[in-house]
Write a protein that holds these residues in place. Structure first.
Motif, PDB file in Angstrom:
ATOM      1  N   ILE A 100      -3.491   5.031  -5.203  1.00  0.00           N
ATOM      2  CA  ILE A 100      -2.543   6.018  -4.665  1.00  0.00           C
ATOM      3  C   ILE A 100      -1.614   6.502  -5.768  1.00  0.00           C
ATOM      4  N   SER A 101      -1.179   5.586  -6.634  1.00  0.00           N
ATOM      5  CA  SER A 101      -0.271   5.942  -7.729  1.00  0.00           C
ATOM      6  C   SER A 101      -0.902   6.942  -8.681  1.00  0.00           C
ATOM      7  N   ARG A 102      -2.189   6.773  -8.931  1.00  0.00           N
ATOM      8  CA  ARG A 102      -2.883   7.673  -9.850  1.00  0.00           C
ATOM      9  C   ARG A 102      -2.997   9.063  -9.248  1.00  0.00           C
ATOM     10  N   VAL A 151       0.832  -1.206   0.000  1.00  0.00           N
ATOM     11  CA  VAL A 151       0.000   0.000   0.000  1.00  0.00           C
ATOM     12  C   VAL A 151       0.869   1.260   0.000  1.00  0.00           C
ATOM     13  N   LYS A 152       1.971   1.257   0.743  1.00  0.00           N
ATOM     14  CA  LYS A 152       2.789   2.466   0.889  1.00  0.00           C
ATOM     15  C   LYS A 152       3.865   2.624  -0.185  1.00  0.00           C
ATOM     16  N   GLN A 153       4.029   1.647  -1.073  1.00  0.00           N
ATOM     17  CA  GLN A 153       5.081   1.709  -2.088  1.00  0.00           C
ATOM     18  C   GLN A 153       5.116   3.006  -2.895  1.00  0.00           C
ATOM     19  N   PRO A 154       3.980   3.470  -3.442  1.00  0.00           N
ATOM     20  CA  PRO A 154       4.060   4.694  -4.261  1.00  0.00           C
ATOM     21  C   PRO A 154       4.509   5.920  -3.463  1.00  0.00           C
ATOM     22  N   LEU A 155       4.123   6.000  -2.194  1.00  0.00           N
ATOM     23  CA  LEU A 155       4.500   7.147  -1.364  1.00  0.00           C
ATOM     24  C   LEU A 155       5.981   7.118  -1.029  1.00  0.00           C
ATOM     25  N   VAL A 156       6.494   5.933  -0.724  1.00  0.00           N
ATOM     26  CA  VAL A 156       7.915   5.797  -0.405  1.00  0.00           C
ATOM     27  C   VAL A 156       8.757   6.118  -1.644  1.00  0.00           C
ATOM     28  N   LEU A 157       8.288   5.700  -2.806  1.00  0.00           N
ATOM     29  CA  LEU A 157       9.011   5.914  -4.051  1.00  0.00           C
ATOM     30  C   LEU A 157       9.236   7.402  -4.340  1.00  0.00           C
ATOM     31  N   VAL A 158       8.216   8.224  -4.104  1.00  0.00           N
ATOM     32  CA  VAL A 158       8.336   9.661  -4.367  1.00  0.00           C
ATOM     33  C   VAL A 158       8.653  10.465  -3.102  1.00  0.00           C
ATOM     34  N   GLU A 159       9.008   9.772  -2.028  1.00  0.00           N
ATOM     35  CA  GLU A 159       9.405  10.375  -0.753  1.00  0.00           C
ATOM     36  C   GLU A 159       8.343  11.310  -0.186  1.00  0.00           C
ATOM     37  N   GLU A 160       7.076  10.881  -0.263  1.00  0.00           N
ATOM     38  CA  GLU A 160       5.960  11.664   0.273  1.00  0.00           C
ATOM     39  C   GLU A 160       5.247  10.928   1.416  1.00  0.00           C
ATOM     40  N   ASP A 161       5.851   9.860   1.934  1.00  0.00           N
ATOM     41  CA  ASP A 161       5.228   9.080   3.005  1.00  0.00           C
ATOM     42  C   ASP A 161       5.062   9.957   4.246  1.00  0.00           C
ATOM     43  N   GLY A 162       3.830  10.045   4.745  1.00  0.00           N
ATOM     44  CA  GLY A 162       3.553  10.850   5.926  1.00  0.00           C
ATOM     45  C   GLY A 162       3.035  12.242   5.630  1.00  0.00           C
TER      46      GLY A 162
END
Length: 83
Positions: A81-83, A46-57
């Motif tokens: 989330i990716s979209r 679930v968190k992969q796309p956020l971690v990839l673009v460094e926007e987690d949190g």
């Protein structure tokens, strides 16, 4: 406050996602991420796309998901989330 609405599908799972700027809170079918997906692998998916673009949190997510199994649901949420 701006709300972004997207949809993600994987196999027979459908995820409807509402994203707002926030502190990283993820609610899936009105339950916390760790409660809905007790296994860490699904939380990671679930968190992969956020971690990839460094926007987690930086964003809060409210997700309605149904159909399929846990893996399909996690991957449908990931696509939304990716979209």
């Amino acid at each position: 406050m701006e709300v972004t609405n997207t949809i993600g599908r994987r196999k027979t799972s459908v995820a409807r996602l509402f994203m707002t700027p926030g502190k990283g809170e993820v609610k899936i079918n009105n339950r916390e991420l760790k409660e809905y997906f007790p296994f860490e692998i699904y939380q990671t998916i679930v968190k992969q796309p956020l971690v990839l673009v460094e926007e987690d949190g930086n964003f809060d997510f409210k997700v309605n998901v149904g159909g399929g199994g846990y893996k399909g649901q996690a991957e449908a949420i990931r696509l939304a989330i990716s979209r």
